[in-house]
Design an enzyme around this catalytic site. Structure first.
Site, PDB file in Angstrom:
ATOM      1  CD  GLU A  23      -3.071  -0.192   0.040  1.00 47.43           C
ATOM      2  OE1 GLU A  23      -3.057   0.148  -1.166  1.00 47.43           O
ATOM      3  OE2 GLU A  23      -3.746  -1.138   0.468  1.00 47.43           O
ATOM      4  CG  ASP A  26       0.743   2.898  -6.581  1.00 48.27           C
ATOM      5  OD1 ASP A  26       0.945   3.737  -5.679  1.00 48.27           O
ATOM      6  OD2 ASP A  26      -0.341   2.810  -7.208  1.00 48.27           O
ATOM      7  CG  LEU A 112     -13.614  -1.712  -2.446  1.00 42.70           C
ATOM      8  CD1 LEU A 112     -14.869  -2.578  -2.296  1.00 42.70           C
ATOM      9  CD2 LEU A 112     -12.373  -2.481  -1.975  1.00 42.70           C
ATOM     10  CB  SER A 115     -13.379   6.950  -9.753  1.00 42.68           C
ATOM     11  OG  SER A 115     -12.246   6.811  -8.972  1.00 42.68           O
ATOM     12  CG  ASP A 160      -6.177   1.947  -7.639  1.00 48.15           C
ATOM     13  OD1 ASP A 160      -5.490   1.184  -6.954  1.00 48.15           O
ATOM     14  OD2 ASP A 160      -6.701   2.974  -7.197  1.00 48.15           O
ATOM     15  CE1 TYR A 209      -2.878   7.731  -3.157  1.00 47.02           C
ATOM     16  CE2 TYR A 209      -1.784   9.338  -4.570  1.00 47.02           C
ATOM     17  CZ  TYR A 209      -2.067   8.030  -4.243  1.00 47.02           C
ATOM     18  OH  TYR A 209      -1.510   7.009  -4.984  1.00 47.02           O
TER      19      TYR A 209
HETATM   20  C1  GLA Z   1      -5.030   4.764  -4.429  1.00 46.37           C
HETATM   21  C2  GLA Z   1      -4.206   5.073  -5.674  1.00 46.37           C
HETATM   22  C3  GLA Z   1      -3.187   3.972  -5.956  1.00 46.37           C
HETATM   23  C4  GLA Z   1      -2.369   3.624  -4.712  1.00 46.37           C
HETATM   24  C5  GLA Z   1      -3.283   3.427  -3.509  1.00 46.37           C
HETATM   25  C6  GLA Z   1      -2.492   3.235  -2.238  1.00 46.37           C
HETATM   26  O1  GLA Z   1      -5.851   3.660  -4.643  1.00 46.37           O
HETATM   27  O2  GLA Z   1      -5.044   5.228  -6.797  1.00 46.37           O
HETATM   28  O3  GLA Z   1      -2.343   4.367  -7.016  1.00 46.37           O
HETATM   29  O4  GLA Z   1      -1.390   4.583  -4.462  1.00 46.37           O
HETATM   30  O5  GLA Z   1      -4.166   4.514  -3.325  1.00 46.37           O
HETATM   31  O6  GLA Z   1      -1.752   2.062  -2.281  1.00 46.37           O
END
Ligand code: GLA
Length: 349
Positions: A23, A26, A112, A115, A160, A209
């Protein structure tokens, strides 16, 4: 061959995703292990050159865009704002288009990736079955990631979109976000995956974020690629916040590698313990949890048969992922489901 079907109809399913481990790794070129869910977005419509017209059972606004976008007349807002960047990323001209309805069986604001399921599904529908984007799914994931960043200003990684379009049925996806190399991963016998809404609804909070993504970029600037950095180097940082952020990323990458090993040897107890450790790291070091989510993790974790649980996805609310013994039932008031790797986005019929 970019035609949908000879009569121009398009039907496809684009899944949500749950991340098992890896988590917030990426966007610094780390490792992730997500899987596509059996719930997601279904898109049904027809190819309509020059027009994108969409309605959804999940949101009231309808999207109506005349192509090419950019005349300034009806610059789409809301969920339609990803369409223009998608068309640009995919290099699709005004001869493409889609009139479709979208239906969802994913709970909204659940972490989840509903979008991304929409943007990846629309990208595939617009590009068409058998198009180069359909055939090169990792390239499609990258195009959708860039389009979403352009539309929202949230500097997301590629996890994602890759989880939604790349995996085959029955396979979780080990993804190296530096090289984009992938490996299919089978879950061990005797382990079931549960996905549980935390009860905290949220949209990905852009400020938080982007703050975490900025910390990861600063750590990379100071220490080099974080995949090659060891814990001692991170622990020697003088900045307390960066030290904790770096500790999460370095230990989380290690947790992905360990998860692959314990899956291989079928050690489901240790697999659960890795989820527990991952949650502690997110809560204490990366600070993407909160009291309500922590309470829900503790509640799920205390259920007989549950082997481990953690917050999954971007955080600040959303969903948990838990590993459990087969047949484990939860006693929670929120939405939950048993989940198996269901495979990436696909045309139906
Ligand atoms: C969101 C982002 C992903 C990733 C997760 C955390 O889902 O879209 O790219 O960074 O958070 O792991």
């Amino acid at each position: 061959m970019t035609d949908q079907t000879t009569d121009g109809t398009v039907r496809l399913f684009s899944p949500g995703r749950v991340n098992l481990i890896g988590e917030h790794t990426d966007y610094s070129g780390g490792l992730v292990l997500p899987m596509a869910l059996g719930v997601g977005i279904t898109i049904e419509g027809t190819v309509t050159p020059g027009v994108v017209a969409l309605r959804s059972d999940a949101v009231a606004d309808e999207v109506h865009i005349e192509l090419p976008v950019g005349s300034g007349v009806d610059e789409p807002a809301g969920w339609g704002r990803v369409i223009a960047p998608l068309l640009e990323e995919l290099g699709l001209g005004a001869d493409r288009g889609l009139t479709a309805s979208l239906s969802s069986n994913l709970p909204p604001a659940s972490g989840l990736s509903s979008s991304s399921a929409v943007s990846c599904g629309l990208a595939l529908a617009l590009a068409g079955r058998g198009s180069s984007w359909d055939l090169d799914r990792m390239a499609l994931a990258g195009a959708c990631q860039r389009a979403e960043i352009a539309a929202t200003g949230v500097n997301i990684g590629i996890m994602d979109q890759a989880a939604i379009v790349v995996p085959g049925p029955g396979e979780a996806l080990l993804l190296d976000c530096d090289t984009l190399a992938t490996e299919p991963v089978r879950l061990p016998d005797g382990l079931e995956v549960l996905v549980v809404h935390s009860g905290v609804y949220r949209q990905l909070e852009s400020s938080q974020y982007n703050d975490r993504a900025a910390s990861a970029a600063e750590l990379t600037r100071r220490l080099g690629p974080l995949r090659s950095v060891d814990l001692a180097t991170v622990e020697a940082l003088d900045d307390e916040v960066l030290r904790r952020r770096g500790r999460h990323i370095v230990t989380e990458n290690a947790r992905v590698l360990e998860m692959i090993e314990v899956f291989d040897r079928g050690d489901v107890a240790r697999a659960g313990a890795i989820l527990d450790e991952g949650h502690r790291s997110l809560a204490v070091d990366y600070e993407t949890s909160n009291d309500e989510v922590d309470a829900m993790v503790a509640r799920v974790r205390a259920t007989p048969g549950v082997l481990g649980a953690r917050l999954t996805g971007g955080g600040f609310g959303g969903s948990l992922v838990a590993f459990c013994e087969p047949g484990t039932e939860l006693d929670v008031d929120t939405w939950w489901t048993r989940a198996a790797p269901a495979g990436g986005a696909r045309f139906l019929d």
